[in-house]
Scaffold this motif. Structure first.
Motif, PDB file in Angstrom:
ATOM      1  N   LYS A  44       1.014  -1.154   0.032  1.00 55.95           N
ATOM      2  CA  LYS A  44       0.055  -0.015   0.109  1.00 55.95           C
ATOM      3  C   LYS A  44       1.010   1.256   0.093  1.00 55.95           C
ATOM      4  O   LYS A  44       0.471   2.233  -0.597  1.00 55.95           O
ATOM      5  N   ARG A  45       2.112   1.293   0.772  1.00 54.31           N
ATOM      6  CA  ARG A  45       2.961   2.292   1.057  1.00 54.31           C
ATOM      7  C   ARG A  45       3.887   2.475  -0.469  1.00 54.31           C
ATOM      8  O   ARG A  45       4.012   3.850  -0.821  1.00 54.31           O
ATOM      9  N   LEU A  46       4.321   1.263  -0.765  1.00 51.12           N
ATOM     10  CA  LEU A  46       5.541   1.160  -1.792  1.00 51.12           C
ATOM     11  C   LEU A  46       5.081   0.749  -2.966  1.00 51.12           C
ATOM     12  O   LEU A  46       5.474   1.108  -4.248  1.00 51.12           O
ATOM     13  N   GLY A  47       4.087   0.085  -3.188  1.00 49.64           N
ATOM     14  CA  GLY A  47       3.693  -0.452  -4.508  1.00 49.64           C
ATOM     15  C   GLY A  47       4.077  -1.877  -4.700  1.00 49.64           C
ATOM     16  O   GLY A  47       5.165  -1.871  -4.257  1.00 49.64           O
ATOM     17  N   ASN A  48       3.434  -2.648  -5.356  1.00 43.77           N
ATOM     18  CA  ASN A  48       3.953  -3.826  -5.656  1.00 43.77           C
ATOM     19  C   ASN A  48       5.335  -3.999  -6.365  1.00 43.77           C
ATOM     20  O   ASN A  48       6.250  -4.792  -6.139  1.00 43.77           O
ATOM     21  N   LYS A  49       5.398  -3.216  -7.222  1.00 44.32           N
ATOM     22  CA  LYS A  49       6.644  -3.120  -8.077  1.00 44.32           C
ATOM     23  C   LYS A  49       7.830  -2.998  -7.358  1.00 44.32           C
ATOM     24  O   LYS A  49       8.980  -3.466  -7.592  1.00 44.32           O
ATOM     25  N   ASN A  50       7.949  -1.960  -6.370  1.00 40.74           N
ATOM     26  CA  ASN A  50       8.830  -1.693  -5.713  1.00 40.74           C
ATOM     27  C   ASN A  50       9.386  -2.618  -4.690  1.00 40.74           C
ATOM     28  O   ASN A  50      10.466  -3.132  -4.232  1.00 40.74           O
ATOM     29  N   LEU A  51       8.270  -3.450  -4.047  1.00 42.42           N
ATOM     30  CA  LEU A  51       8.562  -4.692  -3.561  1.00 42.42           C
ATOM     31  C   LEU A  51       9.271  -5.595  -4.262  1.00 42.42           C
ATOM     32  O   LEU A  51      10.282  -6.468  -3.677  1.00 42.42           O
ATOM     33  N   VAL A  52       8.929  -5.880  -5.474  1.00 41.86           N
ATOM     34  CA  VAL A  52       9.536  -6.666  -6.337  1.00 41.86           C
ATOM     35  C   VAL A  52      11.027  -6.307  -6.454  1.00 41.86           C
ATOM     36  O   VAL A  52      12.038  -7.291  -6.363  1.00 41.86           O
ATOM     37  N   LEU A  53      11.122  -5.037  -6.647  1.00 39.02           N
ATOM     38  CA  LEU A  53      12.731  -4.439  -6.743  1.00 39.02           C
ATOM     39  C   LEU A  53      13.525  -4.768  -5.498  1.00 39.02           C
ATOM     40  O   LEU A  53      14.632  -5.253  -5.441  1.00 39.02           O
ATOM     41  N   LEU A  54      12.617  -4.906  -4.265  1.00 42.97           N
ATOM     42  CA  LEU A  54      13.406  -5.230  -3.113  1.00 42.97           C
ATOM     43  C   LEU A  54      13.890  -6.767  -2.986  1.00 42.97           C
ATOM     44  O   LEU A  54      15.124  -6.821  -2.306  1.00 42.97           O
ATOM     45  N   GLY A  55      13.399  -7.664  -3.912  1.00 43.48           N
ATOM     46  CA  GLY A  55      13.797  -8.916  -3.933  1.00 43.48           C
ATOM     47  C   GLY A  55      15.119  -9.046  -4.297  1.00 43.48           C
ATOM     48  O   GLY A  55      16.060  -9.857  -3.910  1.00 43.48           O
ATOM     49  N   VAL A  56      15.891  -7.781  -5.026  1.00 43.95           N
ATOM     50  CA  VAL A  56      17.093  -7.927  -5.783  1.00 43.95           C
ATOM     51  C   VAL A  56      18.190  -8.064  -4.356  1.00 43.95           C
ATOM     52  O   VAL A  56      19.363  -8.753  -4.703  1.00 43.95           O
ATOM     53  N   SER A  57      17.845  -7.556  -3.142  1.00 45.14           N
ATOM     54  CA  SER A  57      18.791  -7.745  -2.134  1.00 45.14           C
ATOM     55  C   SER A  57      19.193  -8.879  -1.717  1.00 45.14           C
ATOM     56  O   SER A  57      19.836  -9.231  -0.824  1.00 45.14           O
ATOM     57  N   GLY A  58      18.286  -9.983  -2.261  1.00 47.35           N
ATOM     58  CA  GLY A  58      18.527 -11.535  -1.691  1.00 47.35           C
ATOM     59  C   GLY A  58      19.817 -11.928  -2.071  1.00 47.35           C
ATOM     60  O   GLY A  58      20.372 -13.204  -1.811  1.00 47.35           O
ATOM     61  N   ALA A  59      20.619 -11.264  -3.111  1.00 50.29           N
ATOM     62  CA  ALA A  59      21.599 -11.761  -3.441  1.00 50.29           C
ATOM     63  C   ALA A  59      23.040 -11.521  -2.511  1.00 50.29           C
ATOM     64  O   ALA A  59      23.806 -12.218  -2.603  1.00 50.29           O
ATOM     65  N   VAL A  60      22.716 -10.627  -1.436  1.00 46.91           N
ATOM     66  CA  VAL A  60      23.689 -10.275  -0.781  1.00 46.91           C
ATOM     67  C   VAL A  60      24.104 -11.399   0.260  1.00 46.91           C
ATOM     68  O   VAL A  60      25.331 -11.623   0.242  1.00 46.91           O
ATOM     69  N   THR A  81      17.366 -12.888 -12.027  1.00 43.24           N
ATOM     70  CA  THR A  81      15.891 -13.104 -11.762  1.00 43.24           C
ATOM     71  C   THR A  81      14.989 -12.146 -11.417  1.00 43.24           C
ATOM     72  O   THR A  81      13.941 -11.685 -12.003  1.00 43.24           O
ATOM     73  N   TYR A  82      15.171 -11.262 -10.400  1.00 44.22           N
ATOM     74  CA  TYR A  82      14.533 -10.277  -9.729  1.00 44.22           C
ATOM     75  C   TYR A  82      14.351  -8.977 -10.519  1.00 44.22           C
ATOM     76  O   TYR A  82      13.535  -8.209 -10.794  1.00 44.22           O
ATOM     77  N   LEU A  83      15.588  -8.884 -11.556  1.00 51.13           N
ATOM     78  CA  LEU A  83      15.509  -7.627 -12.508  1.00 51.13           C
ATOM     79  C   LEU A  83      14.700  -8.239 -13.427  1.00 51.13           C
ATOM     80  O   LEU A  83      13.962  -7.128 -14.002  1.00 51.13           O
ATOM     81  N   ILE A  84      14.601  -9.154 -13.987  1.00 49.57           N
ATOM     82  CA  ILE A  84      13.501  -9.514 -15.206  1.00 49.57           C
ATOM     83  C   ILE A  84      12.020  -9.329 -14.358  1.00 49.57           C
ATOM     84  O   ILE A  84      11.291  -8.738 -15.195  1.00 49.57           O
ATOM     85  N   PHE A  85      11.673  -9.575 -13.036  1.00 51.34           N
ATOM     86  CA  PHE A  85      10.578  -9.411 -12.673  1.00 51.34           C
ATOM     87  C   PHE A  85      10.088  -8.120 -12.563  1.00 51.34           C
ATOM     88  O   PHE A  85       8.918  -7.663 -12.927  1.00 51.34           O
ATOM     89  N   VAL A  86      11.063  -7.438 -12.128  1.00 51.18           N
ATOM     90  CA  VAL A  86      10.887  -6.001 -12.044  1.00 51.18           C
ATOM     91  C   VAL A  86      10.579  -5.073 -13.414  1.00 51.18           C
ATOM     92  O   VAL A  86       9.549  -4.373 -13.705  1.00 51.18           O
ATOM     93  N   ILE A  87      11.590  -5.399 -14.450  1.00 48.41           N
ATOM     94  CA  ILE A  87      11.335  -4.758 -15.871  1.00 48.41           C
ATOM     95  C   ILE A  87      10.271  -5.211 -16.518  1.00 48.41           C
ATOM     96  O   ILE A  87       9.566  -4.259 -17.205  1.00 48.41           O
ATOM     97  N   PHE A  88       9.803  -6.334 -16.243  1.00 42.62           N
ATOM     98  CA  PHE A  88       8.446  -6.832 -17.047  1.00 42.62           C
ATOM     99  C   PHE A  88       7.268  -7.026 -16.365  1.00 42.62           C
ATOM    100  O   PHE A  88       6.294  -7.606 -16.494  1.00 42.62           O
ATOM    101  N   PHE A  89       7.275  -6.208 -14.956  1.00 43.93           N
ATOM    102  CA  PHE A  89       6.075  -6.042 -13.971  1.00 43.93           C
ATOM    103  C   PHE A  89       4.875  -5.426 -14.967  1.00 43.93           C
ATOM    104  O   PHE A  89       4.758  -4.714 -15.418  1.00 43.93           O
ATOM    105  N   PRO A  90       3.763  -6.403 -14.940  1.00 43.07           N
ATOM    106  CA  PRO A  90       2.664  -6.125 -15.694  1.00 43.07           C
ATOM    107  C   PRO A  90       1.929  -4.683 -15.214  1.00 43.07           C
ATOM    108  O   PRO A  90       1.757  -4.563 -14.071  1.00 43.07           O
ATOM    109  N   LYS A  91       1.154  -4.208 -16.236  1.00 35.62           N
ATOM    110  CA  LYS A  91       0.652  -3.093 -15.905  1.00 35.62           C
ATOM    111  C   LYS A  91      -0.754  -3.094 -15.098  1.00 35.62           C
ATOM    112  O   LYS A  91      -1.141  -2.223 -14.534  1.00 35.62           O
ATOM    113  N   GLU A  92      -1.302  -4.287 -15.477  1.00 38.79           N
ATOM    114  CA  GLU A  92      -2.657  -4.718 -14.667  1.00 38.79           C
ATOM    115  C   GLU A  92      -2.140  -4.619 -13.124  1.00 38.79           C
ATOM    116  O   GLU A  92      -3.007  -4.307 -12.464  1.00 38.79           O
ATOM    117  N   ALA A  93      -1.257  -5.215 -12.514  1.00 41.89           N
ATOM    118  CA  ALA A  93      -0.792  -5.460 -11.309  1.00 41.89           C
ATOM    119  C   ALA A  93      -0.540  -4.082 -10.808  1.00 41.89           C
ATOM    120  O   ALA A  93      -0.518  -3.498  -9.483  1.00 41.89           O
TER     121      ALA A  93
END
Length: 395
Positions: free
Chosen positions: A76-92, A181-193
């Motif tokens: 609600k605060r950040l949006g779904n797309k930004n949460l997907v972007l957060l997934g990139v940090s899992g590489a650390v 992986t998460y870069l793909i999910f962010v770049i192609f995040f669908p407009k419907e969502a």
């Protein structure tokens, strides 16, 4: 950069994002195929952590997954797309794993990888189920149908990678594939969502109605616990049976064969299993498939630990996970409106995590043999099925 909404961008084809998400899912499971087949043997067998270390890393991985309960408010605060972007940090955590060879410490470091997954995966699932043009079962099948290939390849090549680049090189490979992986999910995040408005649904709920779904969610926790117990005893059992059958003394060959047996074959079998699961959940109540799969986990556990040789390896190949995964996620998608779907998937993952966390108290038990664990699995699966039957009766 909203590629999916620009006529001249790579996202001009409305179906392009589904294709790219399927490819992302394949790369995602390739990463986890390498991760699980490598870390379970590396920590449990080579580093000498044994069942204790396997239970610890499994429990902690699920512990961080509890944070999935917060994704509704975060979306609600950040949006779904930004949460997907957060997934990139899992590489650390994979890069931090380069600093330790002690099995318990390494288990703690690696378990942090599940945190980013927990915060981002509900938003990815929301994207998958966001289209009204595809039924929930088919949508999830499209997304996951190639994941068996990814997991199979990841598990199978793990031994080759280990022989060429060693443990440190494998952790670097995991960091790279996870990031991409998460870069793909962010770049192609669908407009419907992207256009989904967050808050409450038409029914006034902000997510799953606990009074209505609590028994189902508790049943999910018990089934996940049973599955994770099976997964905890599997690495040592499979390594033992492989050693007895092949008598190999080559470390890299042991890793190669373990990866192929651990996830290579069964992941390929999961492809038709997912197609079948999608059709079953569209035509019938997903909870029926959930219950049958739960019972199957108990049967597989006992036959797996009591068998030997080739039979043990064959039993391990039975693809149960696709049926459990598809049944619960399709059920949730059918029961919740789009605007509360992220929160609902987050709560579902939270109860998955509770099931995984139930492993940790086992560390305090003076008895950790397969029979003792099998009795616990039998009780847990029985109660899970009873809860599902009670929930259906209440409705």
């Amino acid at each position: 950069m909203k590629l999916a909404s620009k006529p001249n961008s790579v996202g001009r084809d409305p179906s392009m994002w589904r294709l790219m998400y399927s490819l992302g899912a394949i790369l995602n499971t390739l990463t986890w195929g390498i991760y699980f087949s490598f870390t379970r043997r590396y920590i449990g067998v080579e580093l000498g952590g044994g069942l204790q270390a396997i239970i610890l890393i499994t429990g902690l991985e699920w512990g961080f997954t509890l944070f999935a309960a917060t994704v509704g408010k975060l979306a609600k605060r950040l949006g779904n797309k930004n949460l997907v972007l957060l997934g990139v940090s899992g590489a650390v955590p994979f890069l931090l794993a380069l600093s330790s060879k002690e099995p318990l410490t390494l288990s703690i470091i690696l378990s942090f990888s599940s945190l980013s997954w927990a915060l981002s995966w509900p938003s990815i699932l929301t994207a998958v189920f966001s289209s009204s043009n595809v039924s929930p079962g088919r949508a999830y099948s499209y997304f996951t149908i190639g994941t068996g290939i990814g997991y199979s390849i990841g598990s199978s090549v793990m031994g080759v990678f280990y022989n060429v680049v060693g443990a440190d090189g494998l952790f670097i490979i995991l960091a790279l594939t996870y990031f991409i992986t998460y870069l793909i999910f962010v770049i192609f995040f669908p407009k419907e969502a992207t256009r989904i408005e967050y808050g409450v649904g038409k029914s006034g709920n902000s997510g799953l109605d606990f009074r209505k779904f609590l028994m189902i969610l508790l049943a999910l926790s018990l089934t996940v616990f049973s599955r994770e117990v099976l997964y905890a005893v599997a690495p040592s059992k499979l390594s033992l049976e492989l050693g007895n059958l092949l008598g190999t003394s080559s470390k890299w060959a042991e890793y190669l064969l373990f990866g192929i047996v651990y996830g290579g074959f069964t992941a390929l079998l999961s492809i038709p299993a997912r197609v079948l699961a999608g059709k079953l959940t569209d035509r019938h109540n997903p909870l029926a498939l959930f219950s049958v799969t739960t019972l199957a986990y108990m049967i597989v556990y006992w036959t797996f630990v009591k068998s030997g040789g080739l039979l043990t390896l064959l039993i391990w190949q039975i693809p149960l996970y696709p049926f459990l995964d598809t049944s619960i996620n399709t059920y949730i998608a059918k029961q919740t409106p789009k605007e509360t779907m992220t929160s609902s998937f987050g709560i579902t993952i939270f109860f998955n995590a509770l099931g995984g966390l139930m492993l940790l108290p086992l560390l305090a038990s003076p008895i950790l043999d397969v029979d003792f664990l099998g009795y616990i699995v039998s009780v847990a699966t029985t109660f899970s099925i009873l809860l599902i039957l009670l929930s259906c009766k209440v409705k």
